[in-house]
Design a protein around this motif. Structure first.
Motif, PDB file in Angstrom:
ATOM      1  N   GLU A   1      61.998  26.651 -40.499  1.00  0.00           N
ATOM      2  CA  GLU A   1      61.966  25.707 -39.392  1.00  0.00           C
ATOM      3  C   GLU A   1      60.963  24.596 -39.705  1.00  0.00           C
ATOM      4  OE1 GLU A   1      64.050  26.111 -36.999  1.00  0.00           O
ATOM      5  OE2 GLU A   1      64.706  28.162 -37.392  1.00  0.00           O
ATOM      6  N   ASN A   2      60.880  23.608 -38.810  1.00  0.00           N
ATOM      7  CA  ASN A   2      59.930  22.505 -38.982  1.00  0.00           C
ATOM      8  C   ASN A   2      59.139  22.296 -37.708  1.00  0.00           C
ATOM      9  OD1 ASN A   2      60.277  20.970 -41.685  1.00  0.00           O
ATOM     10  ND2 ASN A   2      62.371  21.429 -41.040  1.00  0.00           N
ATOM     11  N   ASP A   3      57.844  22.048 -37.866  1.00  0.00           N
ATOM     12  CA  ASP A   3      56.974  21.720 -36.754  1.00  0.00           C
ATOM     13  C   ASP A   3      56.395  20.336 -37.022  1.00  0.00           C
ATOM     14  OD1 ASP A   3      55.915  22.201 -34.325  1.00  0.00           O
ATOM     15  OD2 ASP A   3      54.521  23.763 -34.929  1.00  0.00           O
ATOM     16  N   TYR A   4      56.010  19.629 -35.966  1.00  0.00           N
ATOM     17  CA  TYR A   4      55.512  18.269 -36.140  1.00  0.00           C
ATOM     18  C   TYR A   4      53.990  18.239 -36.214  1.00  0.00           C
ATOM     19  CZ  TYR A   4      60.190  16.539 -35.207  1.00  0.00           C
ATOM     20  OH  TYR A   4      61.530  16.278 -35.279  1.00  0.00           O
ATOM     21  N   ALA A   5      53.496  17.427 -37.156  1.00  0.00           N
ATOM     22  CA  ALA A   5      52.060  17.197 -37.297  1.00  0.00           C
ATOM     23  C   ALA A   5      51.812  15.702 -37.132  1.00  0.00           C
ATOM     24  CB  ALA A   5      51.564  17.677 -38.658  1.00  0.00           C
ATOM     25  N   TYR A   6      50.592  15.347 -36.743  1.00  0.00           N
ATOM     26  CA  TYR A   6      50.266  13.964 -36.429  1.00  0.00           C
ATOM     27  C   TYR A   6      49.094  13.493 -37.291  1.00  0.00           C
ATOM     28  CZ  TYR A   6      53.095  15.346 -32.439  1.00  0.00           C
ATOM     29  OH  TYR A   6      54.101  15.835 -31.669  1.00  0.00           O
ATOM     30  N   ILE A   7      49.328  12.397 -38.010  1.00  0.00           N
ATOM     31  CA  ILE A   7      48.271  11.793 -38.825  1.00  0.00           C
ATOM     32  C   ILE A   7      47.243  11.144 -37.893  1.00  0.00           C
ATOM     33  CG2 ILE A   7      47.737   9.997 -40.509  1.00  0.00           C
ATOM     34  CD1 ILE A   7      49.177  12.276 -41.768  1.00  0.00           C
ATOM     35  N   VAL A   8      45.976  11.411 -38.137  1.00  0.00           N
ATOM     36  CA  VAL A   8      44.900  10.791 -37.346  1.00  0.00           C
ATOM     37  C   VAL A   8      43.907  10.150 -38.306  1.00  0.00           C
ATOM     38  CG1 VAL A   8      45.136  12.386 -35.414  1.00  0.00           C
ATOM     39  CG2 VAL A   8      43.565  12.934 -37.266  1.00  0.00           C
ATOM     40  N   PRO A   9      43.205   9.095 -37.850  1.00  0.00           N
ATOM     41  CA  PRO A   9      42.210   8.456 -38.711  1.00  0.00           C
ATOM     42  C   PRO A   9      40.846   9.125 -38.558  1.00  0.00           C
ATOM     43  CG  PRO A   9      42.569   7.121 -36.753  1.00  0.00           C
ATOM     44  CD  PRO A   9      43.468   8.319 -36.616  1.00  0.00           C
ATOM     45  N   MET A  10      40.239   9.502 -39.680  1.00  0.00           N
ATOM     46  CA  MET A  10      38.862   9.998 -39.677  1.00  0.00           C
ATOM     47  C   MET A  10      37.989   8.880 -40.234  1.00  0.00           C
ATOM     48  SD  MET A  10      37.187  13.309 -41.629  1.00  0.00           S
ATOM     49  CE  MET A  10      37.130  12.508 -43.231  1.00  0.00           C
TER      50      MET A  10
ATOM     51  N   GLU B   1      37.237   5.479 -44.235  1.00  0.00           N
ATOM     52  CA  GLU B   1      38.252   6.135 -43.418  1.00  0.00           C
ATOM     53  C   GLU B   1      39.193   6.958 -44.279  1.00  0.00           C
ATOM     54  OE1 GLU B   1      40.380   3.046 -41.434  1.00  0.00           O
ATOM     55  OE2 GLU B   1      41.288   2.267 -43.265  1.00  0.00           O
ATOM     56  N   GLU B   2      39.705   7.996 -43.667  1.00  0.00           N
ATOM     57  CA  GLU B   2      40.737   8.849 -44.269  1.00  0.00           C
ATOM     58  C   GLU B   2      41.819   9.061 -43.232  1.00  0.00           C
ATOM     59  OE1 GLU B   2      39.905  12.850 -46.258  1.00  0.00           O
ATOM     60  OE2 GLU B   2      40.859  13.457 -44.381  1.00  0.00           O
ATOM     61  N   PHE B   3      43.067   9.003 -43.635  1.00  0.00           N
ATOM     62  CA  PHE B   3      44.180   9.287 -42.734  1.00  0.00           C
ATOM     63  C   PHE B   3      44.774  10.633 -43.138  1.00  0.00           C
ATOM     64  CE2 PHE B   3      43.596   4.801 -42.299  1.00  0.00           C
ATOM     65  CZ  PHE B   3      43.908   4.523 -40.971  1.00  0.00           C
ATOM     66  N   SER B   4      44.741  11.580 -42.227  1.00  0.00           N
ATOM     67  CA  SER B   4      45.169  12.938 -42.566  1.00  0.00           C
ATOM     68  C   SER B   4      45.624  13.672 -41.315  1.00  0.00           C
ATOM     69  CB  SER B   4      44.018  13.708 -43.226  1.00  0.00           C
ATOM     70  OG  SER B   4      42.892  13.758 -42.367  1.00  0.00           O
ATOM     71  N   SER B   5      46.250  14.808 -41.532  1.00  0.00           N
ATOM     72  CA  SER B   5      46.645  15.674 -40.421  1.00  0.00           C
ATOM     73  C   SER B   5      46.220  17.104 -40.732  1.00  0.00           C
ATOM     74  CB  SER B   5      48.164  15.631 -40.199  1.00  0.00           C
ATOM     75  OG  SER B   5      48.851  16.249 -41.270  1.00  0.00           O
ATOM     76  N   ILE B   6      45.880  17.853 -39.687  1.00  0.00           N
ATOM     77  CA  ILE B   6      45.568  19.276 -39.782  1.00  0.00           C
ATOM     78  C   ILE B   6      46.456  19.969 -38.770  1.00  0.00           C
ATOM     79  CG2 ILE B   6      43.796  21.048 -39.570  1.00  0.00           C
ATOM     80  CD1 ILE B   6      41.724  18.840 -40.125  1.00  0.00           C
ATOM     81  N   HIS B   7      47.238  20.932 -39.236  1.00  0.00           N
ATOM     82  CA  HIS B   7      48.225  21.505 -38.324  1.00  0.00           C
ATOM     83  C   HIS B   7      48.515  22.958 -38.657  1.00  0.00           C
ATOM     84  CE1 HIS B   7      51.460  21.383 -35.399  1.00  0.00           C
ATOM     85  NE2 HIS B   7      52.257  21.943 -36.275  1.00  0.00           N
ATOM     86  N   VAL B   8      48.651  23.749 -37.606  1.00  0.00           N
ATOM     87  CA  VAL B   8      49.121  25.126 -37.709  1.00  0.00           C
ATOM     88  C   VAL B   8      50.418  25.217 -36.908  1.00  0.00           C
ATOM     89  CG1 VAL B   8      48.679  27.549 -37.185  1.00  0.00           C
ATOM     90  CG2 VAL B   8      46.805  26.088 -37.953  1.00  0.00           C
ATOM     91  N   PRO B   9      51.554  25.486 -37.541  1.00  0.00           N
ATOM     92  CA  PRO B   9      52.788  25.649 -36.758  1.00  0.00           C
ATOM     93  C   PRO B   9      52.598  26.720 -35.683  1.00  0.00           C
ATOM     94  CG  PRO B   9      53.291  25.536 -39.096  1.00  0.00           C
ATOM     95  CD  PRO B   9      51.796  25.635 -38.981  1.00  0.00           C
TER      96      PRO B   9
END
Length: 866
Positions: free
Chosen positions: A527-536, A838-846
């Motif tokens: 399956e697929n879950d959605y993650a969101y890129i955020v700016p650090m 700045e870094e653009f990244s996402s952290i996600h746990v389905p």
């Protein structure tokens, strides 16, 4: 299939031939090598006209059975005009009649021009020419040109040169599709027919050929001659070619008699005897014996040719496989995949064609190998990737020089800066992305260190320094060992994270399904879950020594760089580690969480302004609100929390110093359920009545570290080891998850390893540091510490779970902009410089993976209640 002519005699070859590209042109003795003739429109002459404009040829794409597809391009027409005006041919150019220049000139070409894709000629007619057009029926114009003319004096090439043109009566009918040859006294040069004329002639000739074929079939039926469909198909093309070539219907009888003999010979040979025939002289008589012998010879030759074709095919295919085998860059798996084209290779292929195909397949295979290697490193490759390094390894050399310089400083012992062969796959991907974005700057800095000329107007932090910060920040960030790291420069602000979903709820009767019953779904799906890129984003102090190279000696002040590097890399490392650990804890806590409403909080006597939830209502789950790059909320907040002061809900304190005057709340310890009420300046407020709505964590075991009277501490700590073992067993038994990591503080790991059960197993704290973690393992699970201060984990919690369940994706590696002057409270410069990064990244746990974590909280009940 074997080709023979109707009389059993092979067609004669032309006297001269030359290979041009991939086409062979058959040329007459009197024609310059490479001459072509093209049929144009009909020529019309009015009475009394001595000069007129005629169309010689036009642009277009044409085909000829002997020469394949060719084009007359605007460039070729322009070359003809230029070479005509320059008199490259060295003589006047004329029109003749029937391509017989010895009979006299029909007209002289006075001028050439290109008009809307057509080559137009102004000609001055002679009496011989006008007589041929008006009285003798020579109304078609056939141009002659050389596509690559070379003069016979200097040997210079001039491109396309018009040699002349001829008036002719009609084109040859053979192989008209849509270009054919002109019937002239000299048939040596190719003649190309104007498409409009070709279409008219083709339609007429096809009708004639079809009528003669139908007459031939009726002729066979009347005489009881039966041929199979395959035999008829084998002779039809040659029959039609001969039928089109008949100049007069009077020849029909002889033509049909000849083909009747061919049909009889085929019928006598049997229905499996199939030959393909060609005709050189369709009205020339041949004896039945000669025809029968020709057919038998064709069948014998066909068998020989089939055997030879099989031998040639085997040899060509072996050449292909041998060429692939010699490519050492390909794996056996890739060679097998590339060999799928073997069936298309036949004995008709030349060795050069086979080698060319093999070279192209090898190039594709090398791309496949590069894709496979990148995929193993976590890249999502697209297009046609290849693995390479920068030219002359400039960036590598610069990085090595910088690392050596930094290691030689007084702070060098605090730096790790692993060499390339000791870098993790994630570090290699991260640095590769950084190098791609900063390649020019890195090359310039390498020149500067070498004393070469560089652009000195760039005030940004040196890219080589930023690169070292990235490497150092990821070299001691232990939490990165626990997550699935990825560098994807193509990741969208909202991107999908694939995960496995296990569902066997529909299975019944241990999966036994009898005949006629429905088969229930069940198993593991992707399956697929959605993650969101955020700016650090982080703003860091930068010294002048770190910002600039010395302009005098092009050397780096490595001591200044080392000081800044230790500080800045630590800030980055701690920030990334804190984000990952907090998100991992939040997702673990969210699994099975239950809502608690209107819970009354009690103020702590030993810590005024801090309020705690009841002993049966902690830990608290941290709320989470997904947001896009602009900070706009996406969907609803997950596990929300509401804190009321005197019945009025208060907002969360953000620490910005810009919030309006009033009371705010902040959770100071989610593990213990401790909340503070503060004003806009962050000062705790006491003596308040507080209630709260929140989610309580249930995916956890609580262990009280307070030692009961009469119990030794080492024995009491056995309960902590047992709690750890209980959580491990629950993951394995209830959720089918084998935990392979535990994250905790140094102090808690030290406390746990003092337990009697732990030391009885022959282990002491400090003695079981393994390659699977940097702390002593517990119950066979590798243990990690986090070197990020101020995280929710605190000193009370152990998070246990499966490595890789958390995804950390970097869409843009951390990079610094140009330094700018820092200002004080009054807006005046302070003499310091700041650099914004700045870094653009996402952290996600389905959501499905939350069940792959669990926790133990070890706390002091008396300390919490104080």
């Amino acid at each position: 299939m074997q080709r023979i002519n109707a009389s059993g005699i092979a067609p004669a070859s032309a006297k001269f031939a030359r290979m041009v590209g991939s086409r062979i042109f058959f040329l007459g003795e009197d024609d310059p090598t490479g001459t072509r003739r093209c049929m144009s429109n009909t020529v019309e002459l009015a009475e009394g006209v001595e000069r007129s404009w005629v169309t010689i040829t036009r642009t277009g794409s044409f085909t000829d059975p002997r020469y394949g597809r060719f084009e007359i391009t605007p460039t070729m027409l322009a070359q003809m005009v230029r070479n005509f005006d320059s008199r490259v041919l060295g003589q006047d150019i004329f029109l003749d009649v029937d391509h017989k220049p010895g009979d006299g000139a029909a007209a002289k070409i006075l001028a050439l021009k290109v008009d809307n894709g057509r080559l137009r000629a102004q000609v001055e007619w002679t009496d011989f020419g006008t007589d041929a057009v008006r009285k003798r029926g020579f109304r078609y114009l056939s141009a002659e040109f050389h596509e690559a003319f070379r003069d016979n004096e200097q040997g210079n090439e001039h491109g396309c040169v018009l040699l002349g043109a001829g008036l002719t009566i009609r084109p040859v009918i053979k192989r008209l599709d849509p270009v054919t040859l002109s019937v002239t006294a000299s048939t040596s040069g190719p003649v190309f027919v104007h498409p409009g004329l070709a279409r008219q002639l083709t339609e007429s000739l096809e009708t004639i050929a079809m009528n003669r074929w139908e007459k031939f079939l009726a002729h066979l039926k009347a005489r009881g001659i039966v041929l199979s469909e395959a035999q008829l198909a084998g002779i039809k093309e040659s029959f039609n070619m001969g039928a089109r070539a008949l100049a007069d219907d009077a020849d029909d009888a002889a033509f049909l008699t000849q083909w009747e003999g061919i049909a009889k010979a085929l019928a006598a040979a049997g229905s499996n005897a199939v030959v393909q025939l060609s005709v050189t002289n369709p009205v020339e008589q041949a004896t039945p014996e000669a025809i029968a012998a020709a057919v038998q010879k064709a069948l014998a030759d066909q068998a020989t040719a089939a055997q030879q074709a099989a031998t040639n095919t085997s040899a060509r295919q072996k050449l292909f496989t041998d060429t692939l085998a010699a490519a050492t860059t390909l794996s056996e798996q890739t060679r097998t995949q590339l060999s799928g084209v073997l069936p298309v290779i036949t004995g008709a292929w030349t060795e050069d064609q086979v080698r060319e195909l093999a070279a192209k397949q090898i190039a594709i295979g090398e791309q496949m190998e590069a894709n496979r290697k990148l995929a193993q490193m976590g890249y999502s490759a697209g297009g046609s990737p290849r693995i390479s390094v920068d030219d002359s390894n400039t960036i590598k050399s610069l990085a090595q020089a910088v690392h050596n310089g930094l290691r030689s400083t007084m702070l060098g012992h605090q730096l790790r800066l692993p060499d390339e062969d000791k870098q993790t796959p994630f570090q290699k991907k991260l640095l590769a992305a950084f190098d791609e974005a900063n390649a020019q700057r890195l090359h310039d800095e390498s020149k500067r260190l070498a004393g070469g000329p560089v652009e000195s107007g760039d005030l940004s932090l040196p890219a080589s320094y930023q690169r070292a910060v990235l490497l150092e920040a990821t070299s001691d960030n232990r939490v990165l060992d626990l997550v699935a790291t990825n560098v994807d420069l193509t990741a969208a602000p909202t991107h999908s994270i694939p995960y496995e979903k296990r569902d066997i709820s529909a299975l019944r009767n241990d999966g036994v399904v009898y005949e006629g019953q429905e088969i229930p779904p069940g198993g593991v799906s992707i399956e697929n879950d959605y993650a969101y890129i955020v700016p650090m984003k982080i703003s860091l102090d930068v010294t002048n020594e770190a910002a600039y190279f010395s302009l005098r000696n092009s050397l780096i002040n490595y001591d200044a760089w080392a000081r800044a590097l230790v500080s800045n890399s630590r800030v980055m490392r701690e920030n990334v580690g804190r984000r990952i650990a907090n998100h991992m804890q939040r997702e673990s806590a969210a699994y099975g969480a239950v809502v608690r409403n209107a819970v009354a909080l009690t103020e702590s006597a030993g810590n005024p302004g801090t309020y705690r939830v009841p002993a049966d209502r902690f830990p608290i789950v941290r709320p989470w609100q997904p947001r896009d790059l602009k900070g706009t909320a996406i969907g609803s907040e997950q596990q929300p929390m509401v804190v009321r002061v005197g019945g009025t809900a208060r907002p969360r304190y953000d620490g910005s110093g810009t919030q309006a005057a009033g009371n705010y709340y902040r959770v100071v310890n989610y593990n213990l359920g401790l909340v503070q009420i503060v004003n806009q300046a962050g000062v705790p407020q006491t003596g308040l009545t507080i209630t709260a709505d929140f989610y309580q964590e249930t995916n956890i075991v609580l262990f009280d570290l307070d030692v009961p009277n009469g119990v030794e501490k080492v024995k009491h700590l056995n309960g902590l080891i047992q709690a750890f073992g209980d959580r491990k067993a629950r993951l394995a038994q209830d959720r089918f998850v084998q935990p392979d990591f535990a994250l905790m503080a140094y102090t808690l790991n030290d406390e746990a390893t003092n337990a009697e059960q732990y030391t009885a197993a022959g282990k002491r704290a400090d003695s079981s540091v393994t390659v699977s973690g940097d702390l002593a393992d517990i119950k066979g699970v590798g243990c990690w510490s986090t070197n990020a201060p101020g995280i929710d984990l605190g000193e009370e919690r152990i998070i246990m779970g499966q490595r890789g369940a958390t995804a950390y994706t970097i869409a843009k590696p951390f990079g610094f902009g140009a330094p700018f002057e820092a200002v004080g409270p009054n807006g005046r410069p302070t003499g310091r410089k700041l650099s914004y990064g700045e870094e653009f990244s996402s952290i996600h746990v389905p959501t499905e993976y939350r069940a792959r974590f669990t926790s133990v909280v070890a706390y002091s009940a008396t300390g919490r209640a104080a």
